[in-house]
Write a protein that holds these residues in place. Structure first.
Motif, short mmCIF file in Angstrom:
data_model
loop_
_atom_site.label_atom_id
_atom_site.label_comp_id
_atom_site.label_asym_id
_atom_site.label_seq_id
_atom_site.Cartn_x
_atom_site.Cartn_y
_atom_site.Cartn_z
N ASN A 21 -49.80 -50.81 64.89
CA ASN A 21 -51.12 -51.17 64.35
C ASN A 21 -52.06 -49.96 64.34
O ASN A 21 -52.01 -49.14 65.26
N VAL A 31 -61.22 -64.50 72.89
CA VAL A 31 -60.37 -64.60 71.70
C VAL A 31 -58.94 -64.95 72.11
O VAL A 31 -58.56 -64.78 73.27
N GLU A 69 -45.28 -49.85 75.96
CA GLU A 69 -45.68 -50.70 74.83
C GLU A 69 -45.03 -50.24 73.53
O GLU A 69 -44.68 -51.07 72.68
N LEU A 111 -58.39 -58.17 83.69
CA LEU A 111 -57.98 -57.75 85.05
C LEU A 111 -59.16 -57.45 85.97
O LEU A 111 -59.00 -57.38 87.19
N CYS A 126 -50.47 -57.84 83.37
CA CYS A 126 -50.47 -57.86 81.89
C CYS A 126 -49.55 -58.98 81.40
O CYS A 126 -49.86 -59.71 80.46
N LYS A 145 -59.32 -57.11 62.15
CA LYS A 145 -58.09 -56.41 61.80
C LYS A 145 -57.14 -57.46 61.23
O LYS A 145 -56.98 -58.53 61.84
N CYS A 201 -50.43 -62.87 80.55
CA CYS A 201 -50.85 -63.33 79.22
C CYS A 201 -49.86 -62.90 78.14
O CYS A 201 -49.73 -63.56 77.12
N HIS A 202 -49.19 -61.77 78.38
CA HIS A 202 -48.25 -61.26 77.37
C HIS A 202 -46.81 -61.47 77.84
O HIS A 202 -46.17 -60.56 78.36
N SER A 205 -47.23 -53.64 68.75
CA SER A 205 -48.64 -53.23 68.66
C SER A 205 -48.74 -51.72 68.40
O SER A 205 -49.76 -51.27 67.87
N GLN A 211 -56.75 -49.13 74.91
CA GLN A 211 -56.64 -50.58 75.05
C GLN A 211 -56.33 -50.94 76.51
O GLN A 211 -56.88 -51.90 77.04
N THR A 248 -55.01 -64.55 72.54
CA THR A 248 -54.24 -63.36 72.94
C THR A 248 -53.35 -62.85 71.80
O THR A 248 -52.62 -63.64 71.20
N LEU A 263 -56.29 -51.34 67.82
CA LEU A 263 -55.88 -52.47 68.66
C LEU A 263 -57.04 -53.47 68.82
O LEU A 263 -58.20 -53.08 68.72
N ASN A 264 -56.66 -54.69 69.12
CA ASN A 264 -57.56 -55.84 69.31
C ASN A 264 -58.02 -56.41 67.97
O ASN A 264 -57.94 -55.75 66.93
N TRP A 265 -58.51 -57.65 67.99
CA TRP A 265 -58.90 -58.33 66.76
C TRP A 265 -59.98 -57.56 66.01
O TRP A 265 -60.00 -57.50 64.79
C1 HEC Z 1 -56.08 -62.72 80.67
C2 HEC Z 1 -55.08 -62.44 79.65
C3 HEC Z 1 -54.74 -61.00 79.38
C4 HEC Z 1 -54.30 -60.05 80.26
C5 HEC Z 1 -54.15 -60.16 81.76
C6 HEC Z 1 -54.00 -58.88 79.47
N1 HEC Z 1 -54.23 -59.13 78.14
FE1 HEC Z 1 -53.81 -57.90 76.61
N2 HEC Z 1 -54.78 -59.13 75.34
C7 HEC Z 1 -55.35 -60.32 75.71
C8 HEC Z 1 -56.25 -60.77 74.66
C9 HEC Z 1 -57.09 -62.01 74.68
C10 HEC Z 1 -56.15 -59.81 73.63
C11 HEC Z 1 -56.99 -59.73 72.37
C12 HEC Z 1 -58.24 -58.98 72.80
C13 HEC Z 1 -59.23 -58.67 71.70
O1 HEC Z 1 -58.87 -58.75 70.55
O2 HEC Z 1 -60.36 -58.31 72.03
C14 HEC Z 1 -55.22 -58.79 74.10
C15 HEC Z 1 -54.85 -57.68 73.36
C16 HEC Z 1 -53.93 -56.74 73.80
C17 HEC Z 1 -53.39 -55.68 73.00
C18 HEC Z 1 -53.71 -55.40 71.55
C19 HEC Z 1 -52.62 -55.85 70.62
C20 HEC Z 1 -52.90 -55.44 69.20
O3 HEC Z 1 -51.94 -55.22 68.49
O4 HEC Z 1 -54.05 -55.32 68.79
C21 HEC Z 1 -52.56 -54.95 73.81
C22 HEC Z 1 -51.75 -53.73 73.41
C23 HEC Z 1 -52.62 -55.54 75.12
N3 HEC Z 1 -53.44 -56.65 75.08
C24 HEC Z 1 -52.00 -55.04 76.25
C25 HEC Z 1 -52.33 -55.44 77.53
C26 HEC Z 1 -52.00 -54.70 78.75
C27 HEC Z 1 -51.29 -53.36 78.78
C28 HEC Z 1 -52.46 -55.43 79.81
C29 HEC Z 1 -52.41 -55.08 81.27
C30 HEC Z 1 -53.02 -53.80 81.63
C31 HEC Z 1 -53.05 -56.65 79.24
N4 HEC Z 1 -52.97 -56.61 77.87
C32 HEC Z 1 -53.55 -57.68 80.00
C33 HEC Z 1 -55.13 -61.01 76.89
C34 HEC Z 1 -54.72 -60.40 78.05
#
Ligand code: HEC
Ligand code: HEC
Length: 347
Positions: A129, A118, A197, A155, A91, A285, A94-95, A126, A144, A120, A132-134
């Motif tokens: 919110n 999209v 989170e 993943l 996770c 969102k 990207c984050h 979060s 999520q 990140t 979650l997600n856009w």
């Molecule tokens: C390859 C990059 C990538 C990885 C790896 C990844 N994310 Fe994300 N994450 C994103 C993207 C891109 C978005 C926006 C997705 C969407 O809007 O559809 C996102 C959105 C989110 C959000 C929503 C935030 C919001 O406020 O709406 C959360 C929470 C989150 N990720 C947690 C995680 C967790 C927990 C993991 C591991 C299990 C993870 N991400 C792994 C790229 C990644």
């Protein structure tokens, strides 16, 4: 004599009313921010007055009560590439917490270099919110996590695989065993990550100090920027604790953003991809603006490289306004005050 007595009573009553009026006026002025500034009275920061109630934005709570064991386990999972199919991506890839909870790329690289469709979103705050997600495709943090695990561009894994991998590590078996009666399961993994989170909240930004009554926490220009943000209507969409994150809105209320940009993708359809309702096309969102100076590039398509650029696009397509460079600069100054603290240190 009687007449004199009457007028004396009237004069007394008049004086009484005057005293009350002056007291009221003083109380109103005292509450008014500009009055504090002019008079040089600065409320002491360690003694916050009550939270401003008439503002469209509310401060992030200073403390949240969370299970410390679950937070620590969730953090470990968040950092662990075993959650991805080929053990290469976590996770945190990207984050990244050092860069505002994102990777600052237009689109991120998931497993085998696949690009996300999209930009990140940050994981900071979060938990505040409403979805979650856009496109709001996940109702809860747990859901999520489920999507991130399965998404081929994130993943690219599945639960049976992840659970069996984690069970090979005695440390995980021990930690999960201490916290969850069923040990390592899909649900306990989701619960631990979601709890972690929730711990990613960033209180105590200068703006929150201002909302808590410290009028000196913002400079004059930052306050000006906030007034523009409210007066022009940004706050009608970006509001609440997260300065966003509690509404869906169309991107392009006052103009056709997508026609002007060109090359429309499936992801541009936003909420429509979740509901199938034609009215939800191009609806997203409203994103949070907390810590916004740290998370460029902006928008779901990563199209705005800088904050001034994003603000100009917002003014044009959401409000039908053209802002002067000075106005944009003042809004940037205000938005800069939304950067908070994580674990007690400035982000
Ligand atoms: C390859 C990059 C990538 C990885 C790896 C990844 N994310 Fe994300 N994450 C994103 C993207 C891109 C978005 C926006 C997705 C969407 O809007 O559809 C996102 C959105 C989110 C959000 C929503 C935030 C919001 O406020 O709406 C959360 C929470 C989150 N990720 C947690 C995680 C967790 C927990 C993991 C591991 C299990 C993870 N991400 C792994 C790229 C990644
Ligand atoms: C009608 C609702 C609405 C109004 C008014 C509005 N916004 Fe937005 N804002 C949105 C939506 C929806 C998005 C997400 C657009 C996208 O990328 O799909 C957004 C995105 C943003 C972003 C990018 C956030 C990110 O993480 O990428 C910034 C910055 C922003 N808005 C600032 C402003 C400012 C400043 C104003 C006032 C000049 C404003 N907005 C007015 C709805 C609105």
């Amino acid at each position: 004599m009687k007449q004199f007595y009457l007028s004396k009573r009237l004069i007394n009553r008049f004086l009484g009313i005057c005293v009350i009026l002056v007291a009221c006026l003083a109380a109103v002025l005292w509450k008014h921010p500009e009055f504090h500034e002019q008079s040089g009275v600065v409320p002491v920061e360690s003694e916050p007055v009550e939270i401003a109630v008439n503002e469209p934005i509310q401060p992030i709570p200073l403390h949240l009560k969370l299970d410390a064991g679950k937070v620590a386990l969730g953090e470990k999972l968040f950092d662990d590439p075993h959650l991805s199919h080929n053990n290469t991506i976590a996770c945190v890839t990207c984050h990244n917490f050092k860069t505002g909870g994102v990777d600052r790329l237009n689109f991120s690289r998931g497993m085998n270099g696949a690009l996300t469709s999209v930009n990140t979103l940050t994981v900071f705050n979060s938990g505040f919110n409403f979805k979650l997600n856009w496109d709001g495709s996940a109702e809860t943090l747990e859901e999520q996590v489920d999507k991130a695990i399965h998404n081929s561009k994130d993943l690219n894994a599945n639960w049976a695989e992840v659970v069996s991998k984690l069970k090979k590590y005695p440390e995980y078996v021990k930690l999960f065993g201490q916290l969850y009666t069923d040990g390592i399961t899909e649900d306990s993994i989701k619960d631990a990550i979601a709890t972690f989170e929730l711990s990613l909240y960033t209180p105590n930004s200068r703006f929150d100090k201002f909302l808590r009554g410290n009028m000196a926490a913002l400079s004059y220009k930052e306050k000006e920027g906030y007034h523009i943000f409210k007066d022009y209507g940004c706050a009608s969409c970006h509001q609440g604790v997260n300065v966003g994150g509690n509404l869906f809105q169309k991107f392009g209320v006052m103009g056709d953003y997508f026609a002007d940009r060109g090359k429309i993708t499936k992801a541009d359809l936003g909420r429509f991809n979740v509901t199938g309702n034609p009215q939800d096309k191009y609806v997203f969102k409203v994103p949070s603006l907390r810590n916004i100076t740290l998370t460029a590039p902006y928008f779901h398509d990563g199209s705005a490289k800088t904050l001034p650029e994003a603000i100009a696009v917002m003014a044009k397509y959401q409000l039908g306004r053209q802002l002067s460079p000075e106005e944009i600069d003042l809004i940037v100054k205000f938005l800069t005050t939304l950067t908070g603290e994580y674990k007690g240190s400035p982000l």
